[in-house]
Design an enzyme around this catalytic site. Structure first.
Site, short mmCIF file in Angstrom:
data_model
loop_
_atom_site.label_atom_id
_atom_site.label_comp_id
_atom_site.label_asym_id
_atom_site.label_seq_id
_atom_site.Cartn_x
_atom_site.Cartn_y
_atom_site.Cartn_z
N LYS A 184 0.84 -1.21 0.00
CA LYS A 184 0.00 0.00 0.00
C LYS A 184 0.87 1.26 0.00
O LYS A 184 0.61 2.19 -0.76
CB LYS A 184 -0.89 0.00 1.26
CG LYS A 184 -1.55 1.34 1.53
CD LYS A 184 -2.43 1.31 2.74
CE LYS A 184 -1.80 1.70 4.04
NZ LYS A 184 -1.51 3.12 4.23
N ASN A 185 1.89 1.25 0.86
CA ASN A 185 2.64 2.50 1.02
C ASN A 185 3.66 2.73 -0.10
O ASN A 185 4.37 3.74 -0.10
CB ASN A 185 3.29 2.56 2.40
CG ASN A 185 2.23 2.71 3.49
OD1 ASN A 185 1.06 3.04 3.19
ND2 ASN A 185 2.59 2.46 4.73
N CYS A 245 -5.66 8.12 8.89
CA CYS A 245 -5.90 7.56 10.21
C CYS A 245 -5.53 8.57 11.28
O CYS A 245 -4.52 9.26 11.17
CB CYS A 245 -5.04 6.31 10.41
SG CYS A 245 -5.66 4.86 9.56
N ARG A 249 -0.76 15.01 12.89
CA ARG A 249 0.11 14.60 11.77
C ARG A 249 0.40 15.84 10.93
O ARG A 249 -0.16 16.04 9.85
CB ARG A 249 -0.54 13.48 10.96
CG ARG A 249 -0.70 12.21 11.77
CD ARG A 249 -1.36 11.11 11.01
NE ARG A 249 -0.47 10.41 10.10
CZ ARG A 249 -0.84 9.38 9.34
NH1 ARG A 249 -2.08 8.95 9.39
NH2 ARG A 249 0.01 8.79 8.53
N ASP A 291 3.82 0.42 12.01
CA ASP A 291 2.63 -0.21 11.42
C ASP A 291 2.46 -1.66 11.88
O ASP A 291 1.39 -2.23 11.75
CB ASP A 291 2.71 -0.17 9.89
CG ASP A 291 2.68 1.25 9.36
OD1 ASP A 291 2.27 2.15 10.11
OD2 ASP A 291 3.07 1.46 8.20
N ARG A 349 -9.05 -0.11 3.62
CA ARG A 349 -8.08 0.88 3.14
C ARG A 349 -6.75 0.23 2.79
O ARG A 349 -6.03 0.73 1.92
CB ARG A 349 -7.82 1.94 4.23
CG ARG A 349 -8.97 2.90 4.40
CD ARG A 349 -8.55 4.07 5.26
NE ARG A 349 -7.25 4.54 4.80
CZ ARG A 349 -6.30 5.04 5.58
NH1 ARG A 349 -6.51 5.16 6.86
NH2 ARG A 349 -5.15 5.43 5.09
N1 EPU Z 1 5.75 14.46 11.05
C1 EPU Z 1 5.84 15.78 11.40
N2 EPU Z 1 5.89 16.71 10.40
C2 EPU Z 1 5.85 16.37 9.08
C3 EPU Z 1 5.76 15.00 8.73
C4 EPU Z 1 5.71 14.06 9.75
O1 EPU Z 1 5.88 16.14 12.58
O2 EPU Z 1 5.90 17.26 8.22
C5 EPU Z 1 5.69 13.44 12.13
C6 EPU Z 1 4.36 12.68 12.13
O3 EPU Z 1 3.38 13.41 12.81
C7 EPU Z 1 4.73 11.39 12.80
C8 EPU Z 1 6.15 11.15 12.32
O4 EPU Z 1 6.64 12.42 11.87
O5 EPU Z 1 4.71 11.54 14.18
C9 EPU Z 1 6.27 10.14 11.19
O6 EPU Z 1 5.45 10.52 10.10
P1 EPU Z 1 5.78 10.15 8.60
O7 EPU Z 1 5.73 11.41 7.81
O8 EPU Z 1 7.02 9.33 8.54
O9 EPU Z 1 4.54 9.24 8.25
P2 EPU Z 1 3.56 9.38 7.03
O10 EPU Z 1 4.30 9.65 5.78
O11 EPU Z 1 2.41 10.23 7.41
C10 EPU Z 1 3.81 6.85 6.40
C11 EPU Z 1 2.88 5.69 6.19
C12 EPU Z 1 2.30 5.27 7.52
C13 EPU Z 1 3.44 4.88 8.44
C14 EPU Z 1 4.42 6.05 8.59
C15 EPU Z 1 5.65 5.71 9.41
C16 EPU Z 1 2.03 6.02 3.96
C17 EPU Z 1 0.89 6.33 3.09
N3 EPU Z 1 1.81 6.07 5.28
O12 EPU Z 1 3.01 7.87 6.96
O13 EPU Z 1 1.51 4.13 7.25
O14 EPU Z 1 2.92 4.56 9.70
O15 EPU Z 1 4.87 6.46 7.27
O16 EPU Z 1 6.28 4.61 8.88
O17 EPU Z 1 3.12 5.73 3.49
C18 EPU Z 1 -0.23 2.58 7.64
O18 EPU Z 1 0.15 1.99 6.62
O19 EPU Z 1 -1.07 2.11 8.45
C19 EPU Z 1 0.35 3.89 7.94
C20 EPU Z 1 -0.20 4.73 8.83
#
Ligand code: EPU
Length: 418
Positions: free
Chosen positions: A22-23, A116, A121, A307, A399
């Site tokens: 998915k990611n 989610c 975030r 995850d 999802r």
């Molecule tokens: N964060 C910030 N500022 C930013 C971006 C992130 O503070 O500008 C913080 C977030 O709030 C969080 C941490 O950094 O506390 C990590 O966030 P990250 O940006 O790495 O996560 P994401 O890109 O929103 C992706 C995956 C998530 C997975 C996370 C961590 C996708 C679509 N989603 O989310 O997947 O948990 O990386 O590995 O790639 C899932 O598959 O269930 C899922 C939630």
């Protein structure tokens, strides 16, 4: 409202083919916009987040065709730069369209993304990095209006935390920037390298000189390509957890063992035999009862993935021993705990720490899924519980998991959607 009805405590035995990640598929579909050509993408999971992404691509003017799990996106005729609020709100990864639209058509008008609820975030790292590349961003009332008149200019960007989404946005935004962009302290998740592989096969020039750094030399244009999405490592861990609570014996096809290198030892220490010497596959054979006395800290890759925390916690609920989870990535990722307690688990949460005292048995009842991986945890717990577990909130499961109940049924679970 649909529910999953699971009659638990049945042994799982057989073979499951793991879906595409998915990611990976979500950012790669967004990045296909930059090619303004046809991209053929194989091994796509048919999940609702992909459907939402395709709705966005269609809205922007892309042609979409399917052939089984292959999606063919043609982005030659993009005619819009805006994404409706409702589509943006459906998932967090819609924010990747910001970098993709900028790189493709030079401007974007989008609202803040949904996804989610795992705690706040923010997207500050995305915005800050894009501004460093020269993007002009006006933000007001939850709407981002962005333009790059004159184009983006390569520069050095060091992320304050290896955010997956910010890394993806900045890679996609900078592939057509003038000059060279150096991204450091980036996320190293396998899905990032899948995106890099996809973009390079489209003509981008992205080098990975060492851990946590990418050097991107901007090119004028990209072209179409054919690409196969990597296997979904979290789906694999979910099925491994299901095997562990059902004295299971599962052969999982389409697994890259290195991608779950931090998770395999956890199952081995719990008494499972994990055979990894089979090409692109893995076999897990579970003991009568897993034993677990472990501290699990979620970390950016290659650490233990956030995850996987929820499904592995569901496994630990039934294990012999005490385990401690520390959730370091998201501040609110224990929503499944309240539901696991209803099934008879013994878990105490204090801030980012959860202490699980394994119990001998869980017993089925009605529970509600509140996020994607929490939903997976409830399915795992339901499979290990005695009696009938009814799970609502299935939109969360849909999802991210393709054919979850069919896959589980095919290896002996009693699970149906009503
Ligand atoms: N964060 C910030 N500022 C930013 C971006 C992130 O503070 O500008 C913080 C977030 O709030 C969080 C941490 O950094 O506390 C990590 O966030 P990250 O940006 O790495 O996560 P994401 O890109 O929103 C992706 C995956 C998530 C997975 C996370 C961590 C996708 C679509 N989603 O989310 O997947 O948990 O990386 O590995 O790639 C899932 O598959 O269930 C899922 C939630």
């Amino acid at each position: 409202m649909s529910k999953l009805i699971i009659e638990g405590a049945r042994r799982l035995k057989g073979e499951i083919k793991i879906q595409g990640a998915k990611n990976s598929i979500l950012p790669i579909l967004a990045a296909s916009l930059v090619t303004r050509a046809e991209c053929v993408i194989h091994n796509c999971p048919m999940i609702s987040d992909v459907e939402t992404t395709l709705k966005i691509l269609r809205h922007l003017g892309c042609g979409i065709k399917f052939d089984g799990n292959t999606i063919i996106v043609n982005s030659e005729n993009i005619c819009k730069n805006n994404i409706p609020n409702l589509l943006m709100r459906e998932m967090r990864s819609s924010i990747i369209f910001l970098g993709a639209l900028i790189s493709s058509v030079g401007s974007a008008e989008i609202s803040l993304p949904g996804g989610c609820e795992l705690g706040p975030r923010p997207i500050d790292m995305h915005i800050e990095g894009l501004r460093q590349l020269g993007l002009r961003i006006n933000e007001g009332h939850g709407i981002l209006k962005c333009s790059n008149e004159g184009g983006l200019e390569g520069c050095n960007i060091s992320l304050s935390f290896p955010s997956v989404g910010a890394t993806e946005n900045l890679i996609i935004a900078s592939v057509r920037a003038r000059g060279t962009t150096v991204l450091s302290n980036i996320a190293r998740e396998p899905e990032i390298m899948d995106l890099v592989g996809f973009l390079n096969s489209c003509g981008a020039k992205i080098e990975s000189p060492g851990e946590g750094t990418l050097i991107i030399e901007g090119v004028k244009n990209l072209h179409g390509t054919e690409h196969t999405i990597i296997p979904d490592r979290i789906a694999a861990v979910t099925y491994m957890s299901a095997a562990a609570v059902t004295v299971g014996d599962l052969f999982l096809k389409n697994v890259i063992k290195d991608h779950i290198g931090a998770v395999i030892p956890v199952f081995e220490e719990a008494g499972c035999t994990v055979e990894t010497d089979i090409k692109n596959s893995l076999r897990i054979i579970a003991p009568t009862r897993p034993y677990f006395n472990r501290m699990i800290r979620t970390m950016p890759y290659p650490g233990f993935p956030t995850d996987a925390q929820a499904p592995v916690m569901a496994m630990s609920c039934l294990a012999d021993g005490t385990s401690v989870f520390v959730e370091n990535i998201f501040s609110n990722r224990y929503k499944h705990v309240g539901e696991l307690l209803r099934l008879g688990a013994d878990i105490k949460v204090e801030g980012r720490v959860a202490v699980v005292e394994g119990v001998k048995r869980l017993s089925g009842t009605e529970v509600a899924a509140m996020d994607l991986r929490g939903a997976a945890a409830l399915v795992v717990a339901g499979l290990g519980a005695e009696g009938i577990t009814k799970i609502s909130g299935l939109s969360h499961i849909d999802r991210g998991y393709e054919n979850l109940e069919n896959n589980l049924e095919s290896v002996g679970a009693s699970i149906k959607r009503v």
